[in-house]
Design an enzyme around this catalytic site. Structure first.
Site, short mmCIF file in Angstrom:
data_model
loop_
_atom_site.label_atom_id
_atom_site.label_comp_id
_atom_site.label_asym_id
_atom_site.label_seq_id
_atom_site.Cartn_x
_atom_site.Cartn_y
_atom_site.Cartn_z
N ARG A 40 -4.26 -11.89 25.80
CA ARG A 40 -5.27 -12.62 25.03
C ARG A 40 -6.67 -12.20 25.41
O ARG A 40 -7.59 -12.28 24.61
CB ARG A 40 -5.09 -14.13 25.25
CG ARG A 40 -3.79 -14.67 24.70
CD ARG A 40 -3.53 -16.07 25.16
NE ARG A 40 -3.39 -16.15 26.62
CZ ARG A 40 -3.02 -17.25 27.28
NH1 ARG A 40 -2.77 -18.36 26.62
NH2 ARG A 40 -2.90 -17.24 28.59
N ASP A 48 0.85 -1.19 0.00
CA ASP A 48 0.00 0.00 0.00
C ASP A 48 0.89 1.25 0.00
O ASP A 48 1.83 1.36 0.80
CB ASP A 48 -0.88 -0.05 1.26
CG ASP A 48 -1.95 1.02 1.27
OD1 ASP A 48 -2.43 1.40 0.18
OD2 ASP A 48 -2.33 1.46 2.38
N ASN A 95 -10.23 0.66 -0.07
CA ASN A 95 -9.20 0.55 0.96
C ASN A 95 -9.71 0.92 2.35
O ASN A 95 -10.32 1.99 2.52
CB ASN A 95 -8.05 1.52 0.63
CG ASN A 95 -7.14 0.99 -0.45
OD1 ASN A 95 -7.47 0.02 -1.13
ND2 ASN A 95 -6.00 1.61 -0.60
N ARG A 100 -8.44 0.04 12.71
CA ARG A 100 -7.78 0.65 13.88
C ARG A 100 -8.80 0.96 14.96
O ARG A 100 -8.55 0.74 16.14
CB ARG A 100 -7.07 1.93 13.45
CG ARG A 100 -5.93 1.71 12.47
CD ARG A 100 -5.30 3.03 12.08
NE ARG A 100 -4.20 2.80 11.15
CZ ARG A 100 -3.29 3.69 10.82
NH1 ARG A 100 -3.34 4.90 11.33
NH2 ARG A 100 -2.32 3.40 9.98
N HIS A 160 -9.18 5.04 -2.20
CA HIS A 160 -8.45 5.11 -0.92
C HIS A 160 -9.26 5.95 0.06
O HIS A 160 -10.22 6.61 -0.30
CB HIS A 160 -7.09 5.78 -1.15
CG HIS A 160 -6.06 4.86 -1.72
ND1 HIS A 160 -4.98 4.42 -1.00
CD2 HIS A 160 -5.98 4.27 -2.94
CE1 HIS A 160 -4.26 3.61 -1.77
NE2 HIS A 160 -4.84 3.50 -2.95
N GLY A 161 -8.83 5.92 1.32
CA GLY A 161 -9.47 6.77 2.32
C GLY A 161 -10.95 6.48 2.45
O GLY A 161 -11.78 7.37 2.59
N LYS A 187 -12.71 12.96 7.84
CA LYS A 187 -12.74 13.10 6.38
C LYS A 187 -13.58 14.29 5.92
O LYS A 187 -13.33 14.86 4.87
CB LYS A 187 -13.29 11.82 5.74
CG LYS A 187 -12.44 10.59 6.07
CD LYS A 187 -12.91 9.40 5.27
CE LYS A 187 -12.33 8.08 5.78
NZ LYS A 187 -10.86 8.01 5.75
#
Ligand code: G3H
Ligand code: 13P
Ligand code: ZN
Length: 309
Positions: free
Chosen positions: A281, A82, A254, A260, A211-212, A184
């Site tokens: 864990r 990427d 993407n 995240r 993208h984005g 964005k």
């Protein structure tokens, strides 16, 4: 099975859906994505940035992806670089078994972008690897530019046609109003579908990449904020727009920010709800599950790639 994106995109363009390309940085992220693809019977692109390769180390990344391929031989998977910053990084990935690379020359002027992209295409094609290039600039709300300057960042469809002809790139990332990260849009989300339409008319056989394209899923942002995070005003591309893109000629979408957020939401919740936890864990497991659910939703309800293997 490990494949290039060529066959994946051909089928996606014919049947009008998009394939999710998800950024990977560690084992839990890879497993969450691949488990979702297996559940949905969806092709999938695993992509690593130069930063991800530096963090996880290329040997570990490749071995983990090899394990994923072995576990799910029925799922077409591509391993993609990427935002490749230069020829050397692209070459290193090709030499280490990546099936697809992006060379991101969007920071250069048109002629330099053509030159660099062509250099990568020549090497990649000689090794059976495909190349994604980028034309136009992705601006975020943090980029303080006026309306005219923002207009100049969108991809020019006529230039896109010339660019693909001159470079021989296999797919093209275009700028139609998306941007990377969790912020964005300041007001209404808006994408230039008119530009996408003109690009598709000029280069109908070239797969287009968005993208984005994270949704910045409100529930995940809320969970992060509820459990001690601070993401005020986070905003992404609504699912309806991504679906519209996926049936209008965008073949690769993407996603990094939503993964995240899922990981962070999962970890924050577990640690806050039980402060006595110190077994990784106990919080990485639920975070991995949240990544899986997030990817499944995209494949099944938004991109239309379920049952397309
Ligand atoms: O588009 C960029 C991706 O989100 C990867 O980000 O360079 O921080 O790994 P990164
Ligand atoms: P997001 O930040 O919207 O997830 O975009 C990721 C991306 O474009 C990776 O190349
Ligand atoms: Zn990107």
């Amino acid at each position: 099975m490990l494949v290039t994106t060529k066959e994946m995109f051909e089928k996606a363009m014919k049947e009008k859906y998009a394939i999710g390309a998800f950024n990977v940085n560690n084992m839990e992220i890879i497993q969450g994505i691949v488990d979702a693809a297996a559940e949905c019977k969806s092709p999938v692109i695993l992509q690593a940035s130069a930063g991800a390769i530096k963090y996880a180390r290329i040997g570990y990344l490749m071995k983990m992806i090899e394990a994923a391929v072995e576990e799910h031989p029925e799922i077409p998977m591509a391993i993609h670089l990427d935002h490749g910053p230069d020829f050397e990084t692209a070459k290193m990935c090709i030499d280490n078994g990546f099936t697809s690379v992006m060379i991101d020359g969007s920071k250069y002027d048109f002629e330099e972008n053509v030159r660099l992209t062509k250099q990568v295409v020549d090497y990649a094609h000689s090794k059976g690897v495909v190349v994604e290039a980028e034309l136009g600039k992705l601006a975020g709300v943090e980029d303080d530019v006026n309306v005219d300057a923002k207009d100049a960042m969108y991809t020019d469809p006529a230039q896109a046609e010339e660019f693909v002809k001159r470079t021989g790139c296999d797919s093209l990332a275009i700028a139609i109003g998306t941007s990377h990260g969790a912020y964005k849009f300041k007001g209404e989300a808006k994408l230039r579908f008119d530009i996408l339409k003109e690009v598709k008319e000029r280069i109908p056989n070239t797969p287009i990449v968005l993208h984005g394209a994270s949704t910045v899923i409100p529930e995940l942002v809320d969970t992060c904020n509820k459990y001690g995070g601070s993401l005020p005003g986070a905003k992404g591309v609504p699912d309806e727009m991504l679906h519209e893109a996926s049936i209008s000629g965008v073949s690769k979408i993407n996603v990094d920010t939503d993964l995240r957020l899922a990981m962070t939401a999962g970890i924050r919740k577990e640690l806050v709800e039980d402060p006595s936890v110190f077994d990784p864990r106990k919080y990485l497991g639920p975070a991995r599950e949240l990544i899986k659910e997030t990817v499944e939703h995209k494949m099944r309800d938004v991109f239309g790639s379920s049952n397309k293997i």
